[in-house]
Scaffold this active site. Structure first.
Site, PDB file in Angstrom:
ATOM      1  CE1 TYR A  72     -37.924  -4.145  14.946  1.00 49.05           C
ATOM      2  CE2 TYR A  72     -39.402  -2.613  13.826  1.00 49.05           C
ATOM      3  CZ  TYR A  72     -38.229  -2.858  14.506  1.00 49.05           C
ATOM      4  OH  TYR A  72     -37.360  -1.820  14.749  1.00 49.05           O
ATOM      5  CG  HIS A 124     -35.975   6.627  10.671  1.00 46.22           C
ATOM      6  ND1 HIS A 124     -36.524   7.258  11.761  1.00 46.22           N
ATOM      7  CD2 HIS A 124     -34.815   7.283  10.416  1.00 46.22           C
ATOM      8  CE1 HIS A 124     -35.717   8.246  12.152  1.00 46.22           C
ATOM      9  NE2 HIS A 124     -34.683   8.284  11.339  1.00 46.22           N
ATOM     10  CB  CYS A 132     -29.069 -11.762   5.362  1.00 51.88           C
ATOM     11  SG  CYS A 132     -27.908 -12.772   6.279  1.00 51.88           S
ATOM     12  CB  CYS A 157     -26.922 -17.702   4.865  1.00 52.02           C
ATOM     13  SG  CYS A 157     -27.171 -16.429   6.108  1.00 52.02           S
ATOM     14  N   GLY A 194     -46.138  15.999  14.216  1.00 55.21           N
ATOM     15  CA  GLY A 194     -46.139  14.813  15.072  1.00 55.21           C
ATOM     16  C   GLY A 194     -44.782  14.201  15.337  1.00 55.21           C
ATOM     17  CB  SER A 196     -40.808  13.861  20.505  1.00 50.95           C
ATOM     18  OG  SER A 196     -39.920  12.846  20.041  1.00 50.95           O
TER      19      SER A 196
HETATM   20  C1  BV8 Z   1     -27.437   7.575  13.203  1.00 51.27           C
HETATM   21  C2  BV8 Z   1     -37.104   2.861  12.732  1.00 51.27           C
HETATM   22  C3  BV8 Z   1     -25.162   7.674  12.764  1.00 51.27           C
HETATM   23  C4  BV8 Z   1     -37.247   1.623  13.567  1.00 51.27           C
HETATM   24  C5  BV8 Z   1     -36.176   4.595  14.189  1.00 51.27           C
HETATM   25  C6  BV8 Z   1     -27.076  11.066  21.707  1.00 51.27           C
HETATM   26  C7  BV8 Z   1     -27.492  12.326  21.330  1.00 51.27           C
HETATM   27  C8  BV8 Z   1     -28.001  12.573  20.049  1.00 51.27           C
HETATM   28  C9  BV8 Z   1     -28.100  11.531  19.124  1.00 51.27           C
HETATM   29  C10 BV8 Z   1     -27.693  10.280  19.508  1.00 51.27           C
HETATM   30  C11 BV8 Z   1     -27.186  10.040  20.788  1.00 51.27           C
HETATM   31  N1  BV8 Z   1     -26.897   8.721  20.869  1.00 51.27           N
HETATM   32  C12 BV8 Z   1     -27.184   8.134  19.683  1.00 51.27           C
HETATM   33  C13 BV8 Z   1     -27.649   9.079  18.858  1.00 51.27           C
HETATM   34  C14 BV8 Z   1     -28.071   8.884  17.445  1.00 51.27           C
HETATM   35  C15 BV8 Z   1     -29.441   8.224  17.405  1.00 51.27           C
HETATM   36  C16 BV8 Z   1     -30.457   9.061  18.149  1.00 51.27           C
HETATM   37  O1  BV8 Z   1     -30.895  10.092  17.665  1.00 51.27           O
HETATM   38  N2  BV8 Z   1     -30.829   8.592  19.349  1.00 51.27           N
HETATM   39  C17 BV8 Z   1     -31.816   9.302  20.148  1.00 51.27           C
HETATM   40  C18 BV8 Z   1     -32.691   8.289  20.897  1.00 51.27           C
HETATM   41  C19 BV8 Z   1     -31.092  10.218  21.125  1.00 51.27           C
HETATM   42  N3  BV8 Z   1     -29.779   8.167  16.006  1.00 51.27           N
HETATM   43  C20 BV8 Z   1     -29.414   7.080  15.294  1.00 51.27           C
HETATM   44  O2  BV8 Z   1     -28.883   6.100  15.745  1.00 51.27           O
HETATM   45  C21 BV8 Z   1     -29.695   7.177  13.794  1.00 51.27           C
HETATM   46  N4  BV8 Z   1     -28.505   6.817  13.099  1.00 51.27           N
HETATM   47  O3  BV8 Z   1     -27.362   8.605  13.803  1.00 51.27           O
HETATM   48  O4  BV8 Z   1     -26.401   7.028  12.546  1.00 51.27           O
HETATM   49  C22 BV8 Z   1     -24.122   6.874  12.133  1.00 51.27           C
HETATM   50  C23 BV8 Z   1     -23.164   7.553  11.429  1.00 51.27           C
HETATM   51  C24 BV8 Z   1     -22.163   6.822  10.872  1.00 51.27           C
HETATM   52  C25 BV8 Z   1     -22.141   5.433  10.970  1.00 51.27           C
HETATM   53  C26 BV8 Z   1     -23.146   4.756  11.641  1.00 51.27           C
HETATM   54  C27 BV8 Z   1     -24.159   5.477  12.247  1.00 51.27           C
HETATM   55  C28 BV8 Z   1     -30.766   6.200  13.405  1.00 51.27           C
HETATM   56  C29 BV8 Z   1     -32.071   6.624  14.034  1.00 51.27           C
HETATM   57  C30 BV8 Z   1     -33.215   5.812  13.431  1.00 51.27           C
HETATM   58  C31 BV8 Z   1     -33.745   4.853  14.461  1.00 51.27           C
HETATM   59  N5  BV8 Z   1     -34.944   4.199  13.929  1.00 51.27           N
HETATM   60  N6  BV8 Z   1     -37.241   4.036  13.594  1.00 51.27           N
HETATM   61  C32 BV8 Z   1     -38.616   1.515  14.172  1.00 51.27           C
HETATM   62  O5  BV8 Z   1     -39.477   2.397  13.996  1.00 51.27           O
HETATM   63  O6  BV8 Z   1     -38.815   0.487  14.849  1.00 51.27           O
HETATM   64  S1  BV8 Z   1     -36.410   5.851  15.260  1.00 51.27           S
HETATM   65  C33 BV8 Z   1     -38.056   5.949  15.678  1.00 51.27           C
HETATM   66  O7  BV8 Z   1     -38.131   6.740  16.842  1.00 51.27           O
HETATM   67  C34 BV8 Z   1     -38.907   6.702  14.681  1.00 51.27           C
HETATM   68  O8  BV8 Z   1     -38.566   6.420  13.374  1.00 51.27           O
HETATM   69  C35 BV8 Z   1     -38.715   8.143  15.036  1.00 51.27           C
HETATM   70  O9  BV8 Z   1     -37.579   8.657  14.396  1.00 51.27           O
HETATM   71  C36 BV8 Z   1     -38.429   8.062  16.504  1.00 51.27           C
HETATM   72  C37 BV8 Z   1     -39.663   8.438  17.306  1.00 51.27           C
HETATM   73  O10 BV8 Z   1     -39.751   9.794  17.279  1.00 51.27           O
HETATM   74  P1  BV8 Z   1     -41.097  10.512  16.809  1.00 51.27           P
HETATM   75  O11 BV8 Z   1     -41.478  10.049  15.456  1.00 51.27           O
HETATM   76  O12 BV8 Z   1     -40.870  11.946  17.024  1.00 51.27           O
HETATM   77  O13 BV8 Z   1     -42.204   9.944  17.801  1.00 51.27           O
HETATM   78  P2  BV8 Z   1     -42.396  10.246  19.359  1.00 51.27           P
HETATM   79  O14 BV8 Z   1     -43.283   9.192  19.902  1.00 51.27           O
HETATM   80  O15 BV8 Z   1     -41.053  10.495  19.986  1.00 51.27           O
HETATM   81  O16 BV8 Z   1     -43.166  11.654  19.381  1.00 51.27           O
HETATM   82  C38 BV8 Z   1     -44.488  11.710  18.878  1.00 51.27           C
HETATM   83  C39 BV8 Z   1     -44.839  13.187  18.794  1.00 51.27           C
HETATM   84  O17 BV8 Z   1     -46.134  13.280  18.214  1.00 51.27           O
HETATM   85  C40 BV8 Z   1     -44.921  13.850  20.159  1.00 51.27           C
HETATM   86  O18 BV8 Z   1     -44.316  15.132  20.089  1.00 51.27           O
HETATM   87  C41 BV8 Z   1     -46.435  13.976  20.398  1.00 51.27           C
HETATM   88  O19 BV8 Z   1     -46.742  15.141  21.155  1.00 51.27           O
HETATM   89  C42 BV8 Z   1     -46.944  14.124  18.999  1.00 51.27           C
HETATM   90  N7  BV8 Z   1     -48.325  13.652  18.799  1.00 51.27           N
HETATM   91  C43 BV8 Z   1     -49.012  12.706  19.515  1.00 51.27           C
HETATM   92  N8  BV8 Z   1     -50.253  12.580  18.978  1.00 51.27           N
HETATM   93  C44 BV8 Z   1     -50.325  13.434  17.916  1.00 51.27           C
HETATM   94  C45 BV8 Z   1     -49.100  14.110  17.793  1.00 51.27           C
HETATM   95  N9  BV8 Z   1     -48.860  15.024  16.840  1.00 51.27           N
HETATM   96  C46 BV8 Z   1     -49.864  15.287  15.964  1.00 51.27           C
HETATM   97  N10 BV8 Z   1     -51.077  14.675  16.006  1.00 51.27           N
HETATM   98  C47 BV8 Z   1     -51.332  13.749  16.978  1.00 51.27           C
HETATM   99  N11 BV8 Z   1     -52.545  13.147  17.027  1.00 51.27           N
HETATM  100 ZN    ZN Z   2     -28.054 -14.673   4.858  1.00 47.75          ZN
END
Ligand code: BV8
Ligand code: ZN
Length: 252
Positions: A72, A124, A132, A157, A194, A196
């Protein structure tokens, strides 16, 4: 011929933006690629080296606090040093000309705000503060350089801090999510830039929009699960090149 079609697509997209009552934008990591922010799944993707769940998760922070905080710190430093590219300024132009353009983002890099774009819905979280891990009630702290003096940074803490991003397995901020769903449910047009379309629930927004009859424009150099749906207009290109072309076609 290919050139002509992409010109047609640009002018078609421009007409759709000009005609739409409410246009909403939804961005993923690809929106920041041309500003130098690495995506998650691309060839130099952040997740090439590590699995998402190993880093952006509570489990990951507990198991590997130093590694996660190093990760981070690297991302925060990048975000602070990087500037929004022409695609961001194009979005700002649409927002200024049409005075409403809600922008939903999965990104935590703050580049939308840096480009002067208002009404940003951070699904996100962001890298501005940390809190904490044991939720002891201490106020969250600003993510500044001195926080990283000793890794992992600790709460008053004694517990480890965690960045105020949404980690995998965590619920999204309810306000932001409710507003994003409402916008998807009521927009006439959604620009999906942008992403996936892998991470849920952000990935459901364009589908909700399409289901209620909105048009969807996808700007992405690669195919995604959205590309093949009937209601999608695919602009196979990058945010930094396509968005300025559309804005020129709409506003001159
Ligand atoms: C939740 C913050 C429920 C941190 C992030 C199984 C099936 C389905 C879902 C799940 C599963 N198992 C678990 C889940 C749920 C899970 C999930 O979806 N997992 C995925 C991996 C399958 N989701 C969660 O856990 C979410 N919470 O569901 O809670 C719940 C309910 C009740 C009680 C408790 C919980 C929380 C998800 C948030 C995670 N945090 N980010 C950090 O950034 O460090 S996710 C992080 O990854 C990003 O924020 C973003 O969301 C994701 C990355 O995806 P993209 O942004 O699409 O980026 P990527 O690299 O994949 O793609 C880039 C694209 O850009 C490509 O298409 C490329 O072609 C294109 N590109 C490249 N260059 C360019 C371009 N486009 C335009 N111009 C360019 N130049
Ligand atoms: Zn604390």
């Amino acid at each position: 011929m290919a050139e002509l079609t992409s010109l047609n697509l640009i002018s078609k997209a421009a007409d759709m933006i000009a005609a739409a009552g409410l246009t909403v934008v939804s961005t993923g990591a690809g929106m920041s690629r041309e500003s130098g922010v690495r995506t998650f799944r691309g060839e130099d993707g952040l997740w090439r080296e590590y699995k998402a769940e190993d880093l952006a998760s509570r489990e990951g922070i507990r198991k590997n606090p130093e590694l996660v905080w190093e990760w981070y710190r690297e991302r925060l430093k990048a975000c602070e040093e990087l500037e929004p590219h022409a695609g961001y300024h194009a979005l700002a132009r649409i927002q200024n000309e049409q005075d409403t353009l809600p922008v939903i983002t999965q990104n935590i890099d703050g580049l939308l705000q840096k480009a002067g774009i208002r009404d940003v819905i951070e699904l996100h979280g962001n890298l501005r503060t940390a809190s904490c891990m044991n939720e002891c009630g201490a106020p969250n702290v600003r993510m500044t350089e001195d926080l990283f003096k000793d890794l992992p940074p600790r709460c008053t803490c004694g517990s480890i801090l965690r960045p105020d991003v949404v980690l995998f397995g965590e619920q999204l901020p309810q306000q932001a999510l409710k507003r994003a769903f409402r916008l998807a449910d009521s927009c006439d047009l959604m620009l999906v830039i942008g992403t996936s379309m892998v991470v849920y629930p952000a990935s459901s927004l364009p589908l909700i929009a399409m289901r209620q009859g909105a048009q969807v424009i996808e700007i992405n150099p690669e195919e995604t699960p959205l590309s093949s749906l009937d209601g999608t207009l695919n602009l196979r290109g990058t945010a930094g090149t396509v968005l300025p072309e559309i804005v020129k076609a709409v506003f001159g």
